[in-house]
Design a protein around this motif. Structure first.
Motif, PDB file in Angstrom:
ATOM      1  N   ARG A 298       0.186   3.125  -2.562  1.00  0.00           N
ATOM      2  CA  ARG A 298      -1.625   3.202  -2.085  1.00  0.00           C
ATOM      3  C   ARG A 298      -2.088   2.732  -2.158  1.00  0.00           C
ATOM      4  O   ARG A 298      -3.116   2.061  -1.678  1.00  0.00           O
ATOM      5  N   ALA A 299      -2.456   2.600  -3.899  1.00  0.00           N
ATOM      6  CA  ALA A 299      -3.423   1.453  -4.739  1.00  0.00           C
ATOM      7  C   ALA A 299      -3.273   0.577  -4.090  1.00  0.00           C
ATOM      8  O   ALA A 299      -5.001   0.027  -3.986  1.00  0.00           O
ATOM      9  N   ALA A 300      -2.611  -0.336  -3.621  1.00  0.00           N
ATOM     10  CA  ALA A 300      -2.489  -1.611  -2.954  1.00  0.00           C
ATOM     11  C   ALA A 300      -2.807  -1.493  -1.804  1.00  0.00           C
ATOM     12  O   ALA A 300      -4.237  -2.579  -1.589  1.00  0.00           O
TER      13      ALA A 300
ATOM     14  N   PHE B 279      -0.032 -10.587  16.784  1.00  0.00           N
ATOM     15  CA  PHE B 279       0.445  -9.637  16.291  1.00  0.00           C
ATOM     16  C   PHE B 279      -0.198  -7.656  16.008  1.00  0.00           C
ATOM     17  O   PHE B 279       0.853  -7.388  15.770  1.00  0.00           O
ATOM     18  N   VAL B 280      -1.951  -8.055  16.217  1.00  0.00           N
ATOM     19  CA  VAL B 280      -2.332  -7.166  16.130  1.00  0.00           C
ATOM     20  C   VAL B 280      -1.971  -5.706  17.374  1.00  0.00           C
ATOM     21  O   VAL B 280      -1.600  -4.453  16.776  1.00  0.00           O
ATOM     22  N   VAL B 281      -1.536  -6.818  18.672  1.00  0.00           N
ATOM     23  CA  VAL B 281      -1.386  -5.394  19.408  1.00  0.00           C
ATOM     24  C   VAL B 281      -0.055  -5.303  19.363  1.00  0.00           C
ATOM     25  O   VAL B 281       0.418  -4.012  19.346  1.00  0.00           O
ATOM     26  N   ILE B 282       1.707  -6.279  18.611  1.00  0.00           N
ATOM     27  CA  ILE B 282       2.664  -5.895  18.045  1.00  0.00           C
ATOM     28  C   ILE B 282       2.587  -4.269  17.399  1.00  0.00           C
ATOM     29  O   ILE B 282       3.519  -3.804  17.041  1.00  0.00           O
ATOM     30  N   GLY B 283       1.171  -5.111  16.199  1.00  0.00           N
ATOM     31  CA  GLY B 283       1.527  -3.596  15.059  1.00  0.00           C
ATOM     32  C   GLY B 283       1.142  -2.594  15.640  1.00  0.00           C
ATOM     33  O   GLY B 283       1.024  -0.981  15.227  1.00  0.00           O
TER      34      GLY B 283
ATOM     35  N   ILE C  41       4.158   0.153   7.785  1.00  0.00           N
ATOM     36  CA  ILE C  41       3.630   0.927   6.352  1.00  0.00           C
ATOM     37  C   ILE C  41       5.361   0.222   6.035  1.00  0.00           C
ATOM     38  O   ILE C  41       5.113  -0.594   4.550  1.00  0.00           O
ATOM     39  N   GLY C  42       6.189   0.548   6.153  1.00  0.00           N
ATOM     40  CA  GLY C  42       7.070   0.416   5.455  1.00  0.00           C
ATOM     41  C   GLY C  42       6.984  -1.854   5.197  1.00  0.00           C
ATOM     42  O   GLY C  42       7.482  -1.918   4.438  1.00  0.00           O
ATOM     43  N   PHE C  43       7.131  -2.712   6.577  1.00  0.00           N
ATOM     44  CA  PHE C  43       6.847  -4.609   6.153  1.00  0.00           C
ATOM     45  C   PHE C  43       5.685  -4.181   5.130  1.00  0.00           C
ATOM     46  O   PHE C  43       5.765  -5.424   4.462  1.00  0.00           O
ATOM     47  N   SER C  44       4.335  -3.662   5.756  1.00  0.00           N
ATOM     48  CA  SER C  44       3.693  -3.961   5.066  1.00  0.00           C
ATOM     49  C   SER C  44       3.334  -3.511   3.378  1.00  0.00           C
ATOM     50  O   SER C  44       3.067  -4.160   2.806  1.00  0.00           O
ATOM     51  N   ASP C  45       4.809  -2.536   3.047  1.00  0.00           N
ATOM     52  CA  ASP C  45       5.147  -2.864   1.276  1.00  0.00           C
ATOM     53  C   ASP C  45       5.596  -3.374   1.137  1.00  0.00           C
ATOM     54  O   ASP C  45       4.955  -3.880   0.030  1.00  0.00           O
ATOM     55  N   ALA C  46       6.287  -3.795   1.773  1.00  0.00           N
ATOM     56  CA  ALA C  46       7.130  -5.074   1.047  1.00  0.00           C
ATOM     57  C   ALA C  46       6.218  -6.398   1.454  1.00  0.00           C
ATOM     58  O   ALA C  46       6.467  -7.195  -0.351  1.00  0.00           O
ATOM     59  N   MET C  47       5.882  -7.088   2.862  1.00  0.00           N
ATOM     60  CA  MET C  47       4.860  -7.810   2.502  1.00  0.00           C
ATOM     61  C   MET C  47       3.572  -8.016   1.151  1.00  0.00           C
ATOM     62  O   MET C  47       3.532  -8.885   0.157  1.00  0.00           O
ATOM     63  N   ILE C  48       3.253  -6.504   0.340  1.00  0.00           N
ATOM     64  CA  ILE C  48       2.428  -6.887  -0.551  1.00  0.00           C
ATOM     65  C   ILE C  48       2.905  -6.961  -1.469  1.00  0.00           C
ATOM     66  O   ILE C  48       2.852  -7.662  -2.499  1.00  0.00           O
ATOM     67  N   PHE C  49       4.524  -6.387  -2.034  1.00  0.00           N
ATOM     68  CA  PHE C  49       4.640  -6.301  -3.160  1.00  0.00           C
ATOM     69  C   PHE C  49       5.077  -7.658  -3.156  1.00  0.00           C
ATOM     70  O   PHE C  49       5.303  -8.350  -4.592  1.00  0.00           O
ATOM     71  N   SER C  50       5.775  -8.650  -1.591  1.00  0.00           N
ATOM     72  CA  SER C  50       5.828 -10.138  -2.127  1.00  0.00           C
ATOM     73  C   SER C  50       4.736 -10.594  -2.151  1.00  0.00           C
ATOM     74  O   SER C  50       4.784 -12.133  -3.183  1.00  0.00           O
ATOM     75  N   MET C  51       3.514 -10.717  -2.886  1.00  0.00           N
ATOM     76  CA  MET C  51       1.962 -11.036  -2.945  1.00  0.00           C
ATOM     77  C   MET C  51       1.747 -11.412  -3.826  1.00  0.00           C
ATOM     78  O   MET C  51       1.762 -11.806  -5.050  1.00  0.00           O
ATOM     79  N   MET C  52       2.605  -9.820  -4.041  1.00  0.00           N
ATOM     80  CA  MET C  52       1.346  -9.073  -6.051  1.00  0.00           C
ATOM     81  C   MET C  52       2.450 -10.029  -6.907  1.00  0.00           C
ATOM     82  O   MET C  52       2.557 -10.119  -8.070  1.00  0.00           O
TER      83      MET C  52
END
Length: 275
Positions: free
Chosen positions: A87-89, A218-222, A231-242
């Motif tokens: 959540r902090a990310a 992708f705004v429409v798709i999201g 949320i799950g996809f975003s968490d995975a992508m943020i981790f891959s960036m971090m």
């Protein structure tokens, strides 16, 4: 739920209008939206906190007891820590490497000066705003073992209900603030994504508009997808960036220290000149 795509289409149109203007257009919009959101949310939080002023001490006691109790340390410390990082990310993006893209567009003589400005983001987002939210939830009686495992959608409703218990009309304002937050986040991240896209495919008019059209799609798709999947996809992508960003931070630490020392020396020289 059947018309989520329509909301996404509505947002995509406005996002497209802003991001076509580039970084200057994005900066003008976020400069107006973000302070508005912060003032409204912090003001309402203070309203609730002062309305239940006698419970502030007890709220902090619950926070500290929950963090350092034997049950919390033994059973949920790791899980809560992981959830806190996730959540902090989203809250301040510290360590992800995204906000640095926006800060790098600033014209400044010393890079370290912008880095110090960037330090305010985690403090305001996480220390100030999130602590106020926790206090509001606790002093309004909306934190218990029964809602410890709520998903993100239910957590938003829980927060809205906490404010509503003291400020009856605030959920409508909170809804507006959430929409504006989503809008400002989308236009900001569109710029981050474009910088990566331009690095890979070049800075031509064709590649620029191709990216911006894809982003709006992708705004429409999201919007049409389920919140849990997003949320799950975003968490995975943020981790891959971090991960690569943290490696880069460690490797560049000596250069950062050098820039900071140069900036601090310039400040000391200026202070001596004033004296």
């Amino acid at each position: 739920y059947g018309y989520k795509w329509a909301f996404g289409l509505f947002m995509a149109v406005f996002v497209g209008i802003v991001i076509i203007g580039g970084i200057k257009s994005i900066a003008k919009v976020t400069d107006k939206i973000v302070p508005f959101m912060v003032v409204i949310y912090v003001g309402a939080s203070l309203w609730v906190i002062f309305a239940r002023f006698d419970m502030i001490g007890e709220a902090f006691t619950q926070i500290i007891d929950g963090a350092f109790s034997p049950e919390g340390v033994a059973g949920g410390a790791i899980g809560v820590l992981i959830q806190g990082f996730r959540r902090a990310a989203f809250s301040n993006e510290a360590g992800v490497g995204s906000a640095s893209i926006a800060h790098s567009a600033v014209r400044t003589k010393y890079a370290a000066s912008e880095g110090l400005v960037a330090l305010l983001e985690p403090f305001i987002d996480t220390v100030v705003v999130c602590t106020m939210t926790a206090l509001v939830l606790i002093i309004t009686g909306n934190v218990s073992s029964e809602n410890a495992g709520l998903n993100d959608a239910d957590a938003i409703l829980l927060t809205s209900g906490a404010f509503e218990s003291v400020i009856g009309w605030f959920p409508y304002v909170l809804t507006l603030a959430v929409v504006l937050f989503a809008f400002s986040t989308m236009i900001s991240w569109s710029y981050y994504g474009y910088q990566a896209w331009a690095y890979l495919f070049g800075r031509t008019t064709r590649t620029e508009y191709t990216y911006k059209i894809l982003f709006c799609v992708f705004v429409v798709i999201g919007s049409a997808a389920s919140l849990g999947n997003v949320i799950g996809f975003s968490d995975a992508m943020i981790f891959s960036m971090m991960v690569p960003n943290m490696i880069g931070i460690v490797l560049l630490a000596p250069k950062v220290k050098k820039e900071l020392n140069k900036y601090m020396s310039a400040i000391k020289l200026k202070a001596k000149a004033i004296d």
